[in-house]
Design a protein around this motif. Structure first.
Motif, PDB file in Angstrom:
ATOM      1  N   ALA A   1       8.966 -11.021  19.329  1.00 42.37           N
ATOM      2  CA  ALA A   1       8.530 -10.631  17.632  1.00 42.37           C
ATOM      3  C   ALA A   1       6.901 -10.741  17.540  1.00 42.37           C
ATOM      4  CB  ALA A   1       9.255 -11.541  16.895  1.00 42.37           C
ATOM      5  N   LEU A   2       6.690  -9.490  16.963  1.00 39.13           N
ATOM      6  CA  LEU A   2       4.925  -9.552  16.644  1.00 39.13           C
ATOM      7  C   LEU A   2       4.978  -9.033  15.248  1.00 39.13           C
ATOM      8  CD1 LEU A   2       2.141  -9.705  17.577  1.00 39.13           C
ATOM      9  CD2 LEU A   2       2.190  -7.310  18.235  1.00 39.13           C
ATOM     10  N   HIS A   3       4.126  -9.857  14.554  1.00 39.89           N
ATOM     11  CA  HIS A   3       4.083  -9.176  13.031  1.00 39.89           C
ATOM     12  C   HIS A   3       2.333  -9.385  12.887  1.00 39.89           C
ATOM     13  CE1 HIS A   3       8.059 -10.534  11.921  1.00 39.89           C
ATOM     14  NE2 HIS A   3       7.853 -11.705  12.941  1.00 39.89           N
ATOM     15  N   LEU A   4       2.036  -8.101  12.292  1.00 39.10           N
ATOM     16  CA  LEU A   4       0.464  -8.069  12.089  1.00 39.10           C
ATOM     17  C   LEU A   4       0.254  -7.565  10.796  1.00 39.10           C
ATOM     18  CD1 LEU A   4      -0.447  -6.006  15.342  1.00 39.10           C
ATOM     19  CD2 LEU A   4      -0.787  -8.452  14.971  1.00 39.10           C
ATOM     20  N   VAL A   5      -0.540  -8.115   9.862  1.00 35.61           N
ATOM     21  CA  VAL A   5      -0.633  -7.721   8.524  1.00 35.61           C
ATOM     22  C   VAL A   5      -2.156  -7.705   8.254  1.00 35.61           C
ATOM     23  CG1 VAL A   5      -0.206  -8.429   5.914  1.00 35.61           C
ATOM     24  CG2 VAL A   5       1.615  -8.608   7.603  1.00 35.61           C
ATOM     25  N   ASP A   6      -2.678  -6.654   7.590  1.00 31.76           N
ATOM     26  CA  ASP A   6      -4.074  -6.629   7.427  1.00 31.76           C
ATOM     27  C   ASP A   6      -5.055  -7.393   8.458  1.00 31.76           C
ATOM     28  OD1 ASP A   6      -3.482  -5.363   5.065  1.00 31.76           O
ATOM     29  OD2 ASP A   6      -3.984  -6.985   3.715  1.00 31.76           O
TER      30      ASP A   6
ATOM     31  N   ARG B   1       1.604  -3.854   8.979  1.00 35.39           N
ATOM     32  CA  ARG B   1       1.225  -3.555   7.677  1.00 35.39           C
ATOM     33  C   ARG B   1      -0.006  -3.331   7.411  1.00 35.39           C
ATOM     34  NH1 ARG B   1       4.088  -7.086   4.220  1.00 35.39           N
ATOM     35  NH2 ARG B   1       1.931  -8.368   3.418  1.00 35.39           N
ATOM     36  N   ARG B   2      -0.515  -2.271   6.978  1.00 39.25           N
ATOM     37  CA  ARG B   2      -1.845  -2.035   6.555  1.00 39.25           C
ATOM     38  C   ARG B   2      -3.160  -2.347   7.808  1.00 39.25           C
ATOM     39  NH1 ARG B   2      -0.265  -4.371   1.682  1.00 39.25           N
ATOM     40  NH2 ARG B   2      -1.539  -6.196   2.309  1.00 39.25           N
ATOM     41  N   CYS B   3      -2.592  -1.884   9.070  1.00 39.09           N
ATOM     42  CA  CYS B   3      -3.513  -2.234  10.226  1.00 39.09           C
ATOM     43  C   CYS B   3      -3.904  -0.712  10.649  1.00 39.09           C
ATOM     44  CB  CYS B   3      -2.694  -2.847  11.464  1.00 39.09           C
ATOM     45  SG  CYS B   3      -2.253  -4.523  11.023  1.00 39.09           S
TER      46      CYS B   3
ATOM     47  N   ARG C   1       4.310  -0.115   7.999  1.00 48.08           N
ATOM     48  CA  ARG C   1       4.031   0.260   6.595  1.00 48.08           C
ATOM     49  C   ARG C   1       2.445   0.471   6.298  1.00 48.08           C
ATOM     50  NH1 ARG C   1       6.511  -4.492   3.127  1.00 48.08           N
ATOM     51  NH2 ARG C   1       6.175  -2.872   1.415  1.00 48.08           N
ATOM     52  N   PHE C   2       2.211   1.560   5.655  1.00 45.71           N
ATOM     53  CA  PHE C   2       1.059   2.050   5.302  1.00 45.71           C
ATOM     54  C   PHE C   2       0.054   2.181   6.454  1.00 45.71           C
ATOM     55  CE2 PHE C   2       2.926   0.406   1.785  1.00 45.71           C
ATOM     56  CZ  PHE C   2       2.752   1.506   0.730  1.00 45.71           C
ATOM     57  N   CYS C   3       0.379   2.285   7.665  1.00 48.70           N
ATOM     58  CA  CYS C   3      -0.451   2.793   8.670  1.00 48.70           C
ATOM     59  C   CYS C   3      -0.654   4.078   8.925  1.00 48.70           C
ATOM     60  CB  CYS C   3       0.429   2.316  10.137  1.00 48.70           C
ATOM     61  SG  CYS C   3       0.567   0.519  10.095  1.00 48.70           S
TER      62      CYS C   3
END
Length: 607
Positions: free
Chosen positions: A399-404, A429-431, A455-457
């Motif tokens: 699992a990988l989570h990336l935000v801003d 999200r937003r990267c 999301r928002f990529c």
């Protein structure tokens, strides 16, 4: 043959009960209870758990359940949750007085009695809690969430009657010291205690509880209790030697209290702290004395430095889960110390720690080869090289989570895709540096991916999702705000992910009816869909979708100008399992409102 019972004369009660105890769902229990009166009575004996929401009268429900289910060991009462209870509970059997004579679903103005009295019927009172204690003598686990009317009187009754109590959750209950002291005096087997948002407690109650049942206590949670100070933690450190889990959220706790726990509770495995007045001194003690620590979560610390993480890395060799949130004075040096000392680390979250950069995470990639979940949130200084190192070293990442994370882009995802082929969950999200190249690499290499959220990529388009559709079978997909994705990308997902159950395509301006038709054909297991702000989707596409997606439970479709009253009616009439529809009020006809009023939620636009 009809009229012949081939089971009951042969099977003894004990065997039927054993079968009931192995059922894994409430619906299965309910179905068995309808077979015959014998099975109904036996099934009631097999129930060990009940859950009560806020509708109706909790006190009356407790009295009813206590008479019917005598072997209950777990009781959960949560006044934040509503349940659907019919006004008429069915025809009363002869001699059965266990209906609810005072069950109220709605407060009606003008009835006899004060408004306060009516509203109190929605809350569990001391009388109801007393009924719990007197009715469920075998009670082992009691959860009272935001039961604001419960006081010391009810808690004392629980303590006196339920000496086998092992777990007590009082979150949001305004109980006082006398009730907690009674629990400490009577419930010597208590292992798990949650006192979050119990504003009526002081050190007196918690100290007496620690003295009374400290030998058994293994888990303690305290938050927003302004009158609980270091004095309580000193008592915990002195008497609760078996403590394994401690969660503290308080501005009134200082080094003295945490030091006492660290020195006295050497078996501590889980420690969660949000204490702005705790400094390096306390956390260094944790590193020295709590050698069994497996999980550490530090939130909003602004008074400790890398010295603390260096102590943790040196002493806590069993650490597997580390969360660092808004710890502004931590740097790469601290994370490097953890990487060097805690090679068993499997979960890492870095959130808003602005001084942690690429080199710290590179050290994690080189040393923590068992890492299975990584979350980087608001980490502006972490670049591609860090994830490249993770890709090379952490083969078991799932699992990988990336935000801003503005410095992370396609090169990093390509490294993850090539090295972490067991990846199952990817949330971004937003990267804004992530584009087609990285997502194509994920589709080509990560064949086990089932949960994807982008999301928002806005650099990711159809080309990437064609690769995902060909390489991965998704269960969960969120592409909200990815403006370049249109019909071609979603059609590829529909054809390649027959087990898709959740889909969010909101704010996709180029998505139309063709994709909806393909989703209907290819994703029969779809349960939740979000279509809001999709301007090209019309009633025609919606009709194709719901025709085959018969399991649909929720549909959000606000600000979709192509969807009209007819489309909303189609969703309601075609989906037997539908539970929630979010739409503008003007698009719901009177007939649809009458047919499915509770199912429909409205966007408030009538200003």
């Amino acid at each position: 043959m009809r009229g012949h019972d081939r089971i009951n004369p042969i099977l003894p009660d004990e065997l039927i009960l054993e079968i009931f105890w192995h059922l894994d769902s409430k619906s299965s229990h309910d179905a068995c209870s309808l077979v015959c009166k014998r099975w109904l009575d036996l099934e009631r004996l097999s129930r060990d758990t009940i859950r009560i929401g806020a509708s109706g009268s909790p006190d009356a429900l407790v009295n009813l359940f206590a008479r019917r289910f005598v072997n209950v060991r777990n009781v959960f009462i949560d006044e934040r949750l509503a349940i659907s209870v019919p006004v008429q509970l069915g025809r009363r059997r002869r001699g059965d007085q266990s209906t609810l004579p005072s069950l109220k679903l709605h407060h009606v103005a003008g009835q006899s009695g004060s408004e306060d009295g009516e509203m109190e019927s929605y809350c569990l009172s001391d009388a109801g809690l007393t009924a719990v204690g007197e009715g469920f003598k075998k009670l082992e686990k009691l959860s009272l969430i935001w039961c604001s009317n419960v006081t010391n009187v009810g808690l004392k009754s629980i303590a006196r009657n339920c000496s086998s109590l092992r777990s007590l959750d009082l979150q949001g209950c305004y109980v006082g010291d006398q009730g907690l002291s009674a629990v400490g005096e009577c419930c010597k087997q208590l292992e798990d205690l949650n006192l979050r948002f119990c504003e009526g407690l002081t050190d007196t109650g918690l100290v007496e509880l620690a003295i009374g049942c400290g030998k058994a206590l293994k888990s303690l949670g305290v938050a927003a209790c302004a009158k609980i100070t270091d004095v309580s933690l000193e008592a915990v450190g002195s008497h609760c030697r078996a403590l394994e889990t401690l969660s503290l959220d308080s501005e009134f706790i200082h080094n003295k209290g945490v030091l006492a726990v660290a020195k006295g509770c050497c078996l501590l495995k889980i420690l969660k702290l949000q204490c702005i007045n705790v400094t390096d001194e306390a956390l260094q003690a944790v590193g020295i004395f709590c050698l069994s620590l497996e999980m550490l979560a530090l939130y909003s610390f602004q008074r400790f430095t890398d010295k603390s993480l260096c102590a943790i890395g040196k002493g806590c060799k069993k650490l597997k889960n580390l969360t660092l949130s808004d710890c502004y004075f931590l740097s790469d040096k601290g994370l490097e110390a953890v990487a060097a000392g805690c090679s068993e680390l499997t979960h890492l979250e870095v959130n808003g720690c602005h001084n942690i950069g690429t080199s710290g995470l590179e050290s994690i990639g080189r040393s923590c080869m068992n890492l299975s979940e990584l979350a980087l949130l608001y980490c502006q200084k972490i670049g591609n090289c860090a994830l490249s190192e993770v890709g090379r070293g952490c083969k078991y990442l799932q699992a990988l989570h990336l935000v801003d994370c503005s410095s992370i882009g396609d090169d990093a995802l390509c490294s993850i895709a090539e090295g972490c082929r067991n990846l199952k969950k990817l949330h971004i999200r937003r990267c804004y540096e992530v584009g087609n190249k990285g997502i194509i690499a994920i589709g080509e290499n990560c064949k086990f991916l089932t949960d994807l959220s982008l999301r928002f990529c806005d650099r990711v388009g159809d080309e990437a999702f064609i690769a995902i559709g060909q390489g991965c079978s998704l269960h969960h997909l969120n592409v909200s705000g990815c403006h370049q994705i249109g019909d071609a990308g979603i059609i590829a997902i529909a054809r390649g992910s027959p087990k898709l159950s959740y889909l969010d395509v909101s704010v996709l301006q180029n998505l139309g009816d063709m994709a909806m038709a393909e989703l209907g054909e290819g994703c029969p297991l779809l349960k939740d869909i979000v279509l809001s702000h999709c301007r090209q989707i019309t009633d025609v596409g919606l009709a194709h979708l719901v025709k085959k997606c018969t399991l649909l439970e929720s549909c959000q479709m606000v600000y979709c100008p192509g969807i009209t009253t007819a489309g909303v009616a189609t969703v309601i009439s075609s989906c037997a399992n539908i539970k929630k529809v979010l739409v503008e009020k003007c698009k719901v006809s009177p007939r649809t409102r009458r047919r499915a009023g509770p199912t429909i939620s409205y966007l408030c636009v009538d200003l």
